[in-house]
Design a protein around this motif. Structure first.
Motif, mmCIF file in Angstrom:
data_model
loop_
_atom_site.group_PDB
_atom_site.id
_atom_site.type_symbol
_atom_site.label_atom_id
_atom_site.label_comp_id
_atom_site.label_asym_id
_atom_site.label_seq_id
_atom_site.Cartn_x
_atom_site.Cartn_y
_atom_site.Cartn_z
ATOM 1 N N PHE A 130 -7.983 9.204 -6.160
ATOM 2 C CA PHE A 130 -6.765 8.404 -6.255
ATOM 3 C C PHE A 130 -6.069 8.291 -4.907
ATOM 4 O O PHE A 130 -5.723 7.185 -4.461
ATOM 5 C CB PHE A 130 -5.819 9.022 -7.284
ATOM 6 N N THR A 131 -5.844 9.414 -4.228
ATOM 7 C CA THR A 131 -5.106 9.362 -2.964
ATOM 8 C C THR A 131 -5.892 8.637 -1.878
ATOM 9 O O THR A 131 -5.298 7.950 -1.037
ATOM 10 C CB THR A 131 -4.729 10.778 -2.486
ATOM 11 N N SER A 132 -7.215 8.741 -1.889
ATOM 12 C CA SER A 132 -8.024 8.014 -0.903
ATOM 13 C C SER A 132 -7.854 6.513 -1.069
ATOM 14 O O SER A 132 -7.708 5.770 -0.086
ATOM 15 C CB SER A 132 -9.505 8.390 -1.042
ATOM 16 N N ARG A 133 -7.863 6.068 -2.305
ATOM 17 C CA ARG A 133 -7.699 4.632 -2.563
ATOM 18 C C ARG A 133 -6.281 4.183 -2.216
ATOM 19 O O ARG A 133 -6.089 3.082 -1.657
ATOM 20 C CB ARG A 133 -8.012 4.319 -4.021
ATOM 21 N N ALA A 134 -5.294 5.006 -2.554
ATOM 22 C CA ALA A 134 -3.912 4.645 -2.242
ATOM 23 C C ALA A 134 -3.691 4.581 -0.737
ATOM 24 O O ALA A 134 -3.055 3.649 -0.223
ATOM 25 C CB ALA A 134 -2.956 5.657 -2.877
ATOM 26 N N GLU A 135 -4.225 5.558 -0.018
ATOM 27 C CA GLU A 135 -4.081 5.572 1.436
ATOM 28 C C GLU A 135 -4.764 4.347 2.051
ATOM 29 O O GLU A 135 -4.212 3.709 2.956
ATOM 30 C CB GLU A 135 -4.674 6.859 1.995
ATOM 31 N N ALA A 136 -5.945 4.018 1.561
ATOM 32 C CA ALA A 136 -6.661 2.857 2.092
ATOM 33 C C ALA A 136 -5.919 1.561 1.783
ATOM 34 O O ALA A 136 -5.868 0.651 2.623
ATOM 35 C CB ALA A 136 -8.067 2.803 1.503
ATOM 36 N N PHE A 137 -5.324 1.482 0.594
ATOM 37 C CA PHE A 137 -4.560 0.283 0.239
ATOM 38 C C PHE A 137 -3.396 0.081 1.203
ATOM 39 O O PHE A 137 -3.202 -1.006 1.760
ATOM 40 C CB PHE A 137 -4.038 0.365 -1.193
ATOM 41 N N TYR A 138 -2.614 1.137 1.400
ATOM 42 C CA TYR A 138 -1.431 0.980 2.258
ATOM 43 C C TYR A 138 -1.819 0.780 3.722
ATOM 44 O O TYR A 138 -1.107 0.098 4.469
ATOM 45 C CB TYR A 138 -0.485 2.162 2.068
ATOM 46 N N MET A 139 -2.947 1.335 4.131
ATOM 47 C CA MET A 139 -3.441 1.057 5.477
ATOM 48 C C MET A 139 -3.772 -0.427 5.600
ATOM 49 O O MET A 139 -3.484 -1.058 6.627
ATOM 50 C CB MET A 139 -4.685 1.907 5.752
ATOM 51 N N ALA A 140 -4.344 -0.993 4.542
ATOM 52 C CA ALA A 140 -4.731 -2.407 4.581
ATOM 53 C C ALA A 140 -3.529 -3.332 4.664
ATOM 54 O O ALA A 140 -3.626 -4.435 5.206
ATOM 55 C CB ALA A 140 -5.573 -2.744 3.347
ATOM 56 N N VAL A 141 -2.386 -2.900 4.145
ATOM 57 C CA VAL A 141 -1.182 -3.749 4.188
ATOM 58 C C VAL A 141 -0.204 -3.280 5.259
ATOM 59 O O VAL A 141 0.941 -3.735 5.309
ATOM 60 C CB VAL A 141 -0.478 -3.807 2.814
ATOM 61 N N GLY A 142 -0.657 -2.349 6.116
ATOM 62 C CA GLY A 142 0.165 -1.920 7.239
ATOM 63 C C GLY A 142 1.287 -0.978 6.880
ATOM 64 O O GLY A 142 2.315 -0.928 7.582
ATOM 65 N N GLN A 143 1.126 -0.195 5.796
ATOM 66 C CA GLN A 143 2.174 0.730 5.367
ATOM 67 C C GLN A 143 1.646 2.165 5.368
ATOM 68 O O GLN A 143 0.441 2.411 5.456
ATOM 69 C CB GLN A 143 2.670 0.363 3.962
ATOM 70 N N SER A 144 2.567 3.105 5.266
ATOM 71 C CA SER A 144 2.240 4.526 5.227
ATOM 72 C C SER A 144 2.601 5.089 3.859
ATOM 73 O O SER A 144 3.504 4.589 3.186
ATOM 74 C CB SER A 144 3.023 5.278 6.304
ATOM 75 N N ASN A 145 1.885 6.141 3.442
ATOM 76 C CA ASN A 145 2.252 6.858 2.218
ATOM 77 C C ASN A 145 3.304 7.934 2.469
ATOM 78 O O ASN A 145 3.882 8.468 1.536
ATOM 79 C CB ASN A 145 1.021 7.543 1.603
ATOM 80 N N ASP A 146 3.552 8.254 3.725
ATOM 81 C CA ASP A 146 4.474 9.336 4.081
ATOM 82 C C ASP A 146 5.881 8.767 4.225
ATOM 83 O O ASP A 146 6.380 8.547 5.325
ATOM 84 C CB ASP A 146 4.007 9.998 5.378
ATOM 85 N N THR A 147 6.525 8.501 3.104
ATOM 86 C CA THR A 147 7.839 7.844 3.110
ATOM 87 C C THR A 147 8.914 8.662 2.408
ATOM 88 O O THR A 147 10.071 8.252 2.371
ATOM 89 C CB THR A 147 7.745 6.484 2.389
ATOM 90 N N CYS A 148 8.549 9.795 1.863
ATOM 91 C CA CYS A 148 9.457 10.567 1.015
ATOM 92 C C CYS A 148 9.906 11.809 1.767
ATOM 93 O O CYS A 148 9.085 12.522 2.351
ATOM 94 C CB CYS A 148 8.737 10.941 -0.280
ATOM 95 N N ALA A 149 11.194 12.090 1.749
ATOM 96 C CA ALA A 149 11.739 13.196 2.530
ATOM 97 C C ALA A 149 11.913 14.468 1.732
ATOM 98 O O ALA A 149 12.687 15.330 2.114
ATOM 99 C CB ALA A 149 13.080 12.794 3.133
ATOM 100 N N VAL A 150 11.218 14.604 0.591
ATOM 101 C CA VAL A 150 11.205 15.913 -0.048
ATOM 102 C C VAL A 150 10.708 16.916 0.985
ATOM 103 O O VAL A 150 11.202 18.031 1.109
ATOM 104 C CB VAL A 150 10.302 15.910 -1.295
ATOM 105 N N SER A 151 9.702 16.523 1.773
ATOM 106 C CA SER A 151 9.216 17.294 2.916
ATOM 107 C C SER A 151 8.301 16.382 3.719
ATOM 108 O O SER A 151 7.961 15.283 3.280
ATOM 109 C CB SER A 151 8.471 18.554 2.460
ATOM 110 N N GLU A 152 7.901 16.830 4.890
ATOM 111 C CA GLU A 152 7.015 16.018 5.716
ATOM 112 C C GLU A 152 5.650 15.843 5.035
ATOM 113 O O GLU A 152 5.182 16.717 4.306
ATOM 114 C CB GLU A 152 6.825 16.667 7.081
#
Length: 665
Positions: free
Chosen positions: A108-130
């Motif tokens: 799941f995370t591999s596909r999500a990371e690849a999707f957001y890479m394809a649209v120029g976005q990052s998955n690291d957007t939440c400040a619960v922690s780095e």
């Protein structure tokens, strides 16, 4: 499939999703689901509930050749990570790459990371922690549907095409048993007036958010700090369960939110003093309350696949998507709110009200009229619109907020459900990972989880401990009090005391309330769900009850899926390869003594070390082992290096049980 091809395959899938989402962001997978009237009369495995655990269980069951039906009461799949909009994955503490390398969660995370890479976005957007992984709810659902579609293209170990059907808007209303074994279930169509259907099955997996199927089976279970046979005598006490939250995904609207999404009327019971201690017009980016609006946005910030602005942790004000999911909209729940439908409706109504009050507060007191509920996620589905109409019929005062309500998630974020009473009940003491403590080691482990024990609901929860399982000192008065890091969930937590053909695959494992505080998160439930699916699929392949499936055989399947069973990693061993699988087994069964962060697979071994491993193997008691194991022939070792010795020892362990899938190879 080698890793380079897998990465390319994943990227191409993600790019396809990205292109599709740009054209149809509200896609809900209807083309991939069955109509109620077209259901076959029989499946091998039926999974009730298409949440994180349910989808994972169905994927794994179907991959093993079991004809599988995934049933969901709403018209959204993905449970807490998508249908409840808890879009930041609670993975525990770093190193998070360990969590993201495991099993179906890795897929799941591999596909999500690849999707957001394809649209120029990052998955690291939440400040619960780095480095906190986040995914938009509609993207999470889309990825899960694509994983389902890919499984349908698989050839199973029996040489047949995998069967994984999905049925939406259907609810399990009855379960039939013969001689203590589940044989069929009755489904009710939620979207039409079709007559109920009874479908036969050999294994039933309860993956519902509240564990609603368990009572239908007659299996004993725990709820709050009591057992199911005590409920009638304890209804006046209303023991607490963890707080639930009806979250809201919110987005920034350039030029201001549409008029229908602006709250001009106070929601019933609005009191700004209930919110201001945690969120106000202040300049504060620390963890201390009250937060500024910028800090609030960053707390549950998520990627925005529709935006050209790339957000990566950083400044909260550059976020264009976030989620209302924090203290002021947590709603108290108790035993009756789980057990009694009328009580549940009222408690969930109160949870929705709390979230509406926070939005009103944001738009009025904080004057952020450019933020409102996100109207582009697809939550305004047929099911959700019907749910909102029923809500307004019961509570006419909610009518002015209908345009907002239809864009809220279709389900609540449920933190605690019914839990089966199984062969083993995982307790908080077995999960202690603070210094001087280490979690209990289970030979039959099927999944690793990493999160600290996190019990929502405040200090009053300590009064509702299960004293036969946990003690007051197990209750965490501060987050991470008893440590974090890998702990195991054993096979016996999936097996009910007596009922055959039933498996849990969500927050309903055999565990204490405190242990549930560590296993209830998205990565955990996906991995325990995958384990339940592996048990189910093997039960069909081997023509056995799930309790009679050897845990070792389940472990082999999960290791092939790159899901760890032993809570150790070594810097010099590549995850997922044959040597890694062997090391995982010899660690789980504790036949090799290994210290430090390196395994040193190329180091020479002594004859003394070989003999010590043979002695350890002879003393092993493996569940389901064949008579006479181990024999001298099982331990004919010729290893020169530690890596070779681990592989030979693992081969000896595997020889303890007959694995029909291994034989087919």
């Amino acid at each position: 499939m080698n890793s380079r091809i897998f990465r390319l395959h994943t990227f191409l899938i993600a790019l396809t999703i990205a292109i599709f989402e740009a054209a149809a962001p509200s896609y809900a997978g209807s083309a991939q689901t069955l109509a109620f009237g077209s259901l076959p009369d029989q499946y091998d495995v039926i999974v009730a509930g298409a949440g994180t655990g349910g989808v994972a269980a169905a994927l794994q069951s179907a991959r093993l050749g079991a004809r599988t039906l995934l049933v969901e009461e709403t018209d959204w799949i993905g449970g807490q990570m998508s249908a409840a909009s808890v879009t930041s994955m609670d993975e525990g503490y770093p190193p998070r790459d360990w969590v993201r390398s495991r099993g179906v969660y890795h897929e799941f995370t591999s596909r999500a990371e690849a999707f957001y890479m394809a649209v120029g976005q990052s998955n690291d957007t939440c400040a619960v922690s780095e480095d906190h992984f986040a995914v938009e709810p509609h993207i999470a659902q889309r990825i899960l549907y694509d994983m389902i579609e890919d499984v349908r293209g698989d050839v199973t170990p029996t040489g047949e095409r995998a069967v994984l059907d999905v049925l939406l808007r259907a609810r399990t209303t009855a379960v039939q048993r013969e001689d203590g074994k589940i044989v069929s279930i009755t489904l009710e169509d939620q979207s039409a007036s079709a007559s109920p259907r009874t479908l036969r099955c050999k294994v039933l997996i309860d993956a519902t958010e509240y564990g609603d199927v368990i009572p239908l089976t007659g299996a004993r279970y725990r709820i709050s700090n009591i057992t199911s046979d005590q409920i009638e005598n304890r209804k006046g006490e209303t023991p607490l369960v963890q707080h639930n939250t009806w979250t809201m995904s919110i987005r920034k609207y350039e030029g201001g939110a549409p008029s229908e999404l602006r709250m001009t009327l106070e929601p019933p019971g609005y009191n700004p003093a209930a919110i201001s201690p945690q969120l106000d017009n202040v300049d504060n980016m620390s963890h201390r309350f009250p937060w500024s609006f910028e800090r609030f946005l960053k707390y549950r910030g998520m990627p925005d696949s529709s935006s050209a602005v790339r957000v990566q942790n950083g400044n909260g004000l550059i976020h264009t998507r976030s989620c209302i999911n924090f203290g002021p909209n947590d709603q108290a729940f108790d035993m009756l709110d789980v057990e009694d439908p009328t009580h549940r409706e009222e408690a969930e109504y109160q949870a929705i009200l709390k979230t509406l009050r926070v939005l009103y507060y944001i738009q009025t007191r904080l004057n952020r009229t450019d933020w409102s509920v996100a109207n582009d996620l697809g939550y305004d589905s047929a099911y959700n619109r019907a749910r909102v109409k029923k809500l307004i019929q019961r509570h006419p005062e909610m009518a002015p907020f209908e345009a907002i309500l239809i864009h809220m998630p279709p389900i609540a974020y449920v933190r605690e459900s019914r839990r089966i009473m199984g062969e083993h009940t995982l307790s908080a003491k077995e999960l202690r990972r603070a210094k001087s403590w280490s979690p209990k080691w289970f030979q039959t482990a099927l999944a690793l989880n990493d999160y600290p024990v996190d019990v929502h609901g405040g200090p009053d929860q300590v009064h509702f401990l299960e004293t036969d399982l946990d003690s007051p000192e197990d209750f965490p008065v501060k987050f991470d009090q008893w440590g974090h890091g890998a702990f195991q969930v054993p096979f016996e937590c999936f097996i009910p005391e007596e009922i055959d053909g039933l498996l849990p695959a969500e927050k309903n494992l055999s565990q204490s309330r405190m242990a549930n505080g560590a296993t209830r998160l998205q990565p955990s439930t996906m991995l325990t769900g995958q384990a339940a699916g592996a048990i189910a699929g093997l039960a069909i392949t081997m023509n056995r009850a799930p309790r009679d499936v050897p845990p070792l055989t389940v472990q082999e399947i999960l290791l092939d899926a790159k899901s760890d069973v032993a809570p150790r990693r070594f810097n010099d061993v590549v995850h997922g390869l044959e040597t890694w699988k062997a090391i995982q087994l010899v660690l789980a069964y504790q036949v090799m003594e290994i210290e430090g962060d390196e395994f040193k697979p190329n180091a020479k071994v002594s004859q003394d070390e070989v003999e010590r491993i043979k002695t350890n193997l002879r003393s092993l008691k493996i569940r389901g082992a064949r008579p006479g194991w181990p024999s001298d022939g099982d331990m004919s070792f010729h290893a020169v290096t530690r890596g070779e010795l681990a592989r030979e020892a693992a081969k000896a362990i595997r020889s303890a049980v007959d694995n029909p899938l291994r034989a087919a190879e």
